[in-house]
Design an enzyme around this catalytic site. Sequence first.
Site, PDB file in Angstrom:
ATOM      1  N   SER A  66      -3.083  -6.470   9.412  1.00  0.00           N
ATOM      2  CA  SER A  66      -3.338  -5.033   9.193  1.00  0.00           C
ATOM      3  C   SER A  66      -4.595  -5.048   9.742  1.00  0.00           C
ATOM      4  O   SER A  66      -5.129  -3.898   9.614  1.00  0.00           O
ATOM      5  CB  SER A  66      -3.012  -4.436   8.044  1.00  0.00           C
ATOM      6  OG  SER A  66      -1.562  -4.454   7.875  1.00  0.00           O
ATOM      7  N   ASP A  98       0.441   0.616  12.480  1.00  0.00           N
ATOM      8  CA  ASP A  98       1.599   1.298  13.289  1.00  0.00           C
ATOM      9  C   ASP A  98       1.155   1.783  14.483  1.00  0.00           C
ATOM     10  O   ASP A  98       2.115   1.657  15.620  1.00  0.00           O
ATOM     11  CB  ASP A  98       2.253   2.482  12.396  1.00  0.00           C
ATOM     12  CG  ASP A  98       2.794   2.124  11.092  1.00  0.00           C
ATOM     13  OD1 ASP A  98       2.375   0.984  10.627  1.00  0.00           O
ATOM     14  OD2 ASP A  98       3.277   2.828  10.470  1.00  0.00           O
ATOM     15  N   GLU A  99       0.032   2.251  14.724  1.00  0.00           N
ATOM     16  CA  GLU A  99      -0.422   2.750  16.092  1.00  0.00           C
ATOM     17  C   GLU A  99      -0.612   1.669  16.951  1.00  0.00           C
ATOM     18  O   GLU A  99      -0.764   1.907  18.239  1.00  0.00           O
ATOM     19  CB  GLU A  99      -1.988   3.374  15.803  1.00  0.00           C
ATOM     20  CG  GLU A  99      -1.886   4.499  14.887  1.00  0.00           C
ATOM     21  CD  GLU A  99      -2.105   4.013  13.223  1.00  0.00           C
ATOM     22  OE1 GLU A  99      -2.571   4.883  12.467  1.00  0.00           O
ATOM     23  OE2 GLU A  99      -1.695   2.961  13.117  1.00  0.00           O
ATOM     24  N   TYR A 135      -1.499 -11.475   3.357  1.00  0.00           N
ATOM     25  CA  TYR A 135      -1.766  -9.959   3.882  1.00  0.00           C
ATOM     26  C   TYR A 135      -3.270  -9.877   4.203  1.00  0.00           C
ATOM     27  O   TYR A 135      -4.037  -9.745   3.158  1.00  0.00           O
ATOM     28  CB  TYR A 135      -1.037  -9.031   2.672  1.00  0.00           C
ATOM     29  CG  TYR A 135      -1.041  -7.578   3.094  1.00  0.00           C
ATOM     30  CD1 TYR A 135      -1.627  -7.202   4.453  1.00  0.00           C
ATOM     31  CD2 TYR A 135      -0.725  -6.666   1.975  1.00  0.00           C
ATOM     32  CE1 TYR A 135      -1.514  -5.885   4.727  1.00  0.00           C
ATOM     33  CE2 TYR A 135      -0.785  -5.465   2.554  1.00  0.00           C
ATOM     34  CZ  TYR A 135      -1.085  -4.938   3.775  1.00  0.00           C
ATOM     35  OH  TYR A 135      -1.128  -3.650   4.109  1.00  0.00           O
ATOM     36  N   SER A 165       0.854  -1.022   0.167  1.00  0.00           N
ATOM     37  CA  SER A 165      -0.112   0.011   0.007  1.00  0.00           C
ATOM     38  C   SER A 165       0.885   1.252   0.154  1.00  0.00           C
ATOM     39  O   SER A 165       0.632   2.357  -0.719  1.00  0.00           O
ATOM     40  CB  SER A 165      -1.029   0.000   1.231  1.00  0.00           C
ATOM     41  OG  SER A 165      -1.705  -0.908   1.264  1.00  0.00           O
ATOM     42  N   SER A 166       1.849   1.270   0.949  1.00  0.00           N
ATOM     43  CA  SER A 166       2.790   2.467   0.800  1.00  0.00           C
ATOM     44  C   SER A 166       3.334   2.662  -0.310  1.00  0.00           C
ATOM     45  O   SER A 166       3.948   3.747  -0.869  1.00  0.00           O
ATOM     46  CB  SER A 166       3.668   2.143   2.076  1.00  0.00           C
ATOM     47  OG  SER A 166       2.871   2.013   3.323  1.00  0.00           O
ATOM     48  N   GLY A 198       0.667  -5.090  11.354  1.00  0.00           N
ATOM     49  CA  GLY A 198       0.534  -4.142  10.692  1.00  0.00           C
ATOM     50  C   GLY A 198       0.056  -2.681  10.837  1.00  0.00           C
ATOM     51  O   GLY A 198       0.976  -1.818  10.597  1.00  0.00           O
ATOM     52  N   LYS A 236       0.899 -11.129   7.488  1.00  0.00           N
ATOM     53  CA  LYS A 236       0.973  -9.616   7.772  1.00  0.00           C
ATOM     54  C   LYS A 236      -0.618  -9.234   8.148  1.00  0.00           C
ATOM     55  O   LYS A 236      -1.289  -9.215   7.224  1.00  0.00           O
ATOM     56  CB  LYS A 236       1.606  -8.933   6.348  1.00  0.00           C
ATOM     57  CG  LYS A 236       1.583  -7.368   6.809  1.00  0.00           C
ATOM     58  CD  LYS A 236       2.034  -6.706   5.526  1.00  0.00           C
ATOM     59  CE  LYS A 236       2.106  -5.287   5.884  1.00  0.00           C
ATOM     60  NZ  LYS A 236       0.900  -4.563   5.821  1.00  0.00           N
ATOM     61  N   GLY A 288       3.721   1.728   7.467  1.00  0.00           N
ATOM     62  CA  GLY A 288       3.746   2.787   6.368  1.00  0.00           C
ATOM     63  C   GLY A 288       4.538   3.817   6.756  1.00  0.00           C
ATOM     64  O   GLY A 288       4.869   4.700   6.211  1.00  0.00           O
ATOM     65  N   ILE A 340       5.652  -4.442  10.144  1.00  0.00           N
ATOM     66  CA  ILE A 340       5.725  -4.048   8.751  1.00  0.00           C
ATOM     67  C   ILE A 340       4.715  -2.779   8.760  1.00  0.00           C
ATOM     68  O   ILE A 340       3.659  -2.775   8.970  1.00  0.00           O
ATOM     69  CB  ILE A 340       5.110  -4.989   7.681  1.00  0.00           C
ATOM     70  CG1 ILE A 340       6.039  -6.058   7.586  1.00  0.00           C
ATOM     71  CG2 ILE A 340       5.301  -4.031   6.333  1.00  0.00           C
ATOM     72  CD1 ILE A 340       5.508  -7.350   6.933  1.00  0.00           C
TER      73      ILE A 340
END
Length: 304
Positions: free
Chosen positions: A169, A194-195, A139, A49-50, A192, A167, A211, A209
């Site tokens: 998310s 980040d927060e 994913y 995605s990133s 997945g 992965k 973004g 992993i």
Amino acid sequence: MSKIEKFQGVIPAFYACYDDAGNISPERVRALARHLLEKNVKGLYVGGSSGECIYQSVCERKAVLENVMAEVGGKLTIIAHVACNNTADSQELAKHAESLGVDAIAAIPPIYFHLPTYGIAQYWNDISAAAPNTDFIIYNIPQLAGVALTSSLLAEMQKNPRVIGVKNSSVSTQDIQMWKDQGGEDFVVMNGPDEQFISGLAMGATGGIGGTYAVMPELFIKARELFCAGNPTGAFAIQNDICRIIYKMCAAHGNMYDVVKAILRKHGVDCGGIRKPLPSMNQEDTAIVEAANAMIEAAISKYC
């Protein structure tokens, strides 16, 4: 190095790198790869995605991976996301990734049409078959893909010996515990969102992993270091600052990836802009870039 050790750490999702005309820039791809190698990350997740994968052609995605591998292949763990919204293109990217010697390939489920479970499994197995000597990572990103991984679908995929992990998310860290428990000790589960990086590790994630890792890798690396050293309080303190930085970046009119690229440019790494239809920053977003950059620098100075 054992299979799971390849993925124990901080793996930034690699950003799309364009020249000033909006085309893939091999030079900028290599520069970003070098920059992240120097930051001591564990690996790179390329073409996700990133990396704006759904807005790029098969040839463009091949060019990105080729330049990443030429620059840091063998030095970092490289996971290539190869999914397209049709099987043939996905297989072509999988075969190409294997020819370059990546450590693993990954794929989201098909989007738009909601396929039955057996159709999703067939799609993933067809992709895996095109790279028969390369490990495969599922994913799971239901909020964007429109379909969620289930225990029964994972069980079906585990019949494929190349499927080594997920992965994850989804917004529920419980999923991390579920996939890890179902997969077993050597099963790779990557956090997945980040927060919730530290929360994901607490629920058993192998690594992460993300973004936003590439714009502040020092913070994620330090947070993981503290968590693994038995200092969850310190790790969560960094996580809280990471979350505040992400909220600031997401407050912009422009897409967050335009914001992170603007921050990277302030540190000598030019990835270009973003590709339409992603919205670019406007004039008012300049203050957000400055504020987010200042927050990152302050947090690195405080913790690292």
